[in-house]
Design a protein around this motif. Structure first.
Motif, PDB file in Angstrom:
ATOM      1  N   ILE A  87       0.724  -1.062  -0.144  1.00 25.02           N
ATOM      2  CA  ILE A  87       0.162   0.000  -0.139  1.00 25.02           C
ATOM      3  C   ILE A  87       0.781   1.230  -0.020  1.00 25.02           C
ATOM      4  N   GLY A  88       1.944   1.165   0.790  1.00 22.86           N
ATOM      5  CA  GLY A  88       2.636   2.379   0.819  1.00 22.86           C
ATOM      6  C   GLY A  88       3.462   2.594  -0.690  1.00 22.86           C
ATOM      7  N   ASP A  89       4.031   1.419  -1.068  1.00 22.11           N
ATOM      8  CA  ASP A  89       4.673   1.839  -2.378  1.00 22.11           C
ATOM      9  C   ASP A  89       3.668   2.282  -3.199  1.00 22.11           C
ATOM     10  N   VAL A  90       2.199   1.828  -3.528  1.00 21.66           N
ATOM     11  CA  VAL A  90       1.609   2.546  -4.434  1.00 21.66           C
ATOM     12  C   VAL A  90       0.956   3.869  -4.220  1.00 21.66           C
ATOM     13  N   TYR A  91       1.067   4.326  -2.987  1.00 23.01           N
ATOM     14  CA  TYR A  91       0.845   5.694  -2.311  1.00 23.01           C
ATOM     15  C   TYR A  91       1.967   6.541  -3.011  1.00 23.01           C
ATOM     16  N   ARG A  92       3.252   5.840  -2.759  1.00 23.98           N
ATOM     17  CA  ARG A  92       4.395   6.679  -3.452  1.00 23.98           C
ATOM     18  C   ARG A  92       4.313   6.756  -4.866  1.00 23.98           C
ATOM     19  N   LEU A  93       3.982   5.903  -5.619  1.00 24.68           N
ATOM     20  CA  LEU A  93       3.829   5.963  -6.790  1.00 24.68           C
ATOM     21  C   LEU A  93       2.608   7.113  -7.531  1.00 24.68           C
ATOM     22  N   LEU A  94       1.667   7.439  -6.498  1.00 26.30           N
ATOM     23  CA  LEU A  94       0.454   8.309  -6.822  1.00 26.30           C
ATOM     24  C   LEU A  94       1.006   9.659  -6.274  1.00 26.30           C
ATOM     25  N   GLY A  95       2.283   9.660  -5.914  1.00 22.83           N
ATOM     26  CA  GLY A  95       2.609  10.959  -5.374  1.00 22.83           C
ATOM     27  C   GLY A  95       1.940  11.366  -3.913  1.00 22.83           C
ATOM     28  N   ARG A  96       1.452  10.471  -3.229  1.00 16.30           N
ATOM     29  CA  ARG A  96       0.900  10.567  -1.868  1.00 16.30           C
ATOM     30  C   ARG A  96       1.867  10.352  -0.858  1.00 16.30           C
ATOM     31  N   TYR A  97       2.864  11.140  -0.735  1.00 12.79           N
ATOM     32  CA  TYR A  97       4.043  10.594   0.115  1.00 12.79           C
ATOM     33  C   TYR A  97       3.880  10.418   1.636  1.00 12.79           C
ATOM     34  N   ASP A  98       2.864  11.209   2.226  1.00 12.28           N
ATOM     35  CA  ASP A  98       2.710  11.135   3.738  1.00 12.28           C
ATOM     36  C   ASP A  98       2.079   9.735   3.962  1.00 12.28           C
ATOM     37  N   LYS A  99       1.174   9.298   3.055  1.00 14.47           N
ATOM     38  CA  LYS A  99       0.330   8.338   3.280  1.00 14.47           C
ATOM     39  C   LYS A  99       1.438   7.072   2.932  1.00 14.47           C
ATOM     40  N   ALA A 100       2.241   7.259   1.951  1.00 19.74           N
ATOM     41  CA  ALA A 100       3.132   6.226   1.699  1.00 19.74           C
ATOM     42  C   ALA A 100       4.263   6.061   2.921  1.00 19.74           C
ATOM     43  N   PHE A 101       4.749   6.857   3.441  1.00 18.11           N
ATOM     44  CA  PHE A 101       5.441   6.993   4.848  1.00 18.11           C
ATOM     45  C   PHE A 101       4.832   6.216   5.920  1.00 18.11           C
ATOM     46  N   GLU A 102       3.538   6.701   6.042  1.00 19.67           N
ATOM     47  CA  GLU A 102       2.745   5.981   7.083  1.00 19.67           C
ATOM     48  C   GLU A 102       2.429   4.583   7.047  1.00 19.67           C
ATOM     49  N   ASN A 103       2.190   4.200   5.773  1.00 23.74           N
ATOM     50  CA  ASN A 103       2.110   2.732   5.695  1.00 23.74           C
ATOM     51  C   ASN A 103       3.270   1.856   5.786  1.00 23.74           C
ATOM     52  N   ARG A 156      13.235   4.217  -1.812  1.00 28.05           N
ATOM     53  CA  ARG A 156      12.710   4.802  -3.128  1.00 28.05           C
ATOM     54  C   ARG A 156      11.776   5.919  -2.751  1.00 28.05           C
ATOM     55  N   LEU A 157      10.940   6.078  -1.657  1.00 30.32           N
ATOM     56  CA  LEU A 157      10.159   7.030  -1.195  1.00 30.32           C
ATOM     57  C   LEU A 157      10.997   8.245  -0.769  1.00 30.32           C
ATOM     58  N   TYR A 158      12.239   8.098  -0.072  1.00 30.69           N
ATOM     59  CA  TYR A 158      12.898   9.196   0.164  1.00 30.69           C
ATOM     60  C   TYR A 158      13.703   9.794  -0.927  1.00 30.69           C
ATOM     61  N   GLU A 159      14.004   8.853  -2.039  1.00 28.83           N
ATOM     62  CA  GLU A 159      14.579   9.636  -3.290  1.00 28.83           C
ATOM     63  C   GLU A 159      13.636  10.281  -4.054  1.00 28.83           C
ATOM     64  N   ALA A 160      12.259   9.815  -3.960  1.00 26.81           N
ATOM     65  CA  ALA A 160      11.048  10.513  -4.598  1.00 26.81           C
ATOM     66  C   ALA A 160      10.962  12.118  -4.019  1.00 26.81           C
ATOM     67  N   GLN A 161      11.158  11.978  -2.833  1.00 28.73           N
ATOM     68  CA  GLN A 161      11.026  13.320  -1.983  1.00 28.73           C
ATOM     69  C   GLN A 161      12.269  14.209  -2.077  1.00 28.73           C
ATOM     70  N   ALA A 162      13.254  13.669  -2.667  1.00 29.95           N
ATOM     71  CA  ALA A 162      14.641  14.256  -2.465  1.00 29.95           C
ATOM     72  C   ALA A 162      15.074  14.258  -1.080  1.00 29.95           C
ATOM     73  N   LYS A 163      14.797  13.600  -0.286  1.00 32.93           N
ATOM     74  CA  LYS A 163      15.147  13.360   1.229  1.00 32.93           C
ATOM     75  C   LYS A 163      16.468  12.455   1.288  1.00 32.93           C
ATOM     76  N   TYR A 164      17.648  13.086   0.692  1.00 28.66           N
ATOM     77  CA  TYR A 164      18.672  12.061   0.514  1.00 28.66           C
ATOM     78  C   TYR A 164      19.720  11.634   1.786  1.00 28.66           C
ATOM     79  N   ALA A 165      19.410  12.314   2.976  1.00 30.69           N
ATOM     80  CA  ALA A 165      20.081  12.069   4.094  1.00 30.69           C
ATOM     81  C   ALA A 165      19.189  10.944   4.505  1.00 30.69           C
ATOM     82  N   GLU A 166      17.896  10.939   4.445  1.00 27.98           N
ATOM     83  CA  GLU A 166      17.238   9.838   5.025  1.00 27.98           C
ATOM     84  C   GLU A 166      17.471   8.762   3.952  1.00 27.98           C
TER      85      GLU A 166
END
Length: 210
Positions: A61-77, A103-113
């Motif tokens: 579920i989290g990875d699909v939310y990443r693909l949908l650009g819903r990053y908060d929901k992605a991280f939560e799951n 993958r999620l952090y890369e999509a968000q440009a959160k490179y330290a994470e």
């Protein structure tokens, strides 16, 4: 198969098939439909009290939310999935969760994470396949953080790991080449490092290798 499991009321079997249907529709780019299948599967795993399945459901579920650009929901799951696997001591599952988080952090440009997730994944990796994936992710995070020398070391280590795996592939040259088809990311990372450093001749060499 789903219809048969539903007829005999095999809740765990139903959840597994729903999960598989989610995987298929995700691969087809039908993300909203995939999300529905994964959510149904999660409900089934929860009803069956199947802990590994529940963690898998949160991950998917989290990875699909990443693909949908819903990053908060992605991280939560994804975080829920990781916590379940950490509590149960499932090292392989934790590694998979960290890959999804990377993958999620890369999509968000959160490179330290992303770097932290990659390093944690590397410590959990107990085979060369998982290890080169972690090395590649560490390299890409380091490059984005402005540390090209350290990125280069990780990309080269990933390439060496992949080459060692390739030498063990059964068959001839064609089989060895097809083995590399989905493993070119470290070579592409090296090209990015070398171009950023103005080392175009060496970048060309890696481009030709890839």
């Amino acid at each position: 198969t789903l219809a048969i499991f539903e007829e005999v009321d095999d809740k765990f079997g139903i959840a597994n098939i729903q999960n598989n249907l989610g995987v298929i529709t995700k691969l087809q780019g039908r993300y909203e439909e995939a999300l529905e299948w994964f959510q149904k599967a999660l409900q089934g795993y929860e009803a069956a009290k199947a802990t590994p399945g529940i963690a898998r459901g949160f991950n998917n579920i989290g990875d699909v939310y990443r693909l949908l650009g819903r990053y908060d929901k992605a991280f939560e799951n994804l975080q829920k999935g990781f916590q379940i696997r950490e509590q149960s001591g499932d090292r392989g599952g934790m590694l998979l969760s960290l890959n999804y988080l990377g993958r999620l952090y890369e999509a968000q440009a959160k490179y330290a994470e992303m770097l932290d997730a990659g390093r944690r994944a590397a410590t959990l990796a107990d085979n060369r396949e998982d290890h080169w994936i972690a090395q590649d992710r560490i390299g890409r995070a380091l490059l984005a953080l402005g540390q090209p020398a350290e990125a280069r070391e990780n990309f080269l280590a990933a390439i060496a790991t992949i080459e060692s795996l390739r030498r063990e592939v059964a068959g001839g040259e064609q089989q060895q080449q097809s083995f590399l088809e989905n493993k070119l990311s470290p070579w592409l990372g090296m090209i990015d490092v070398l171009v950023a450093q103005g080392n175009y001749a060496e970048a060309l060499s890696f481009a030709e290798q890839s």
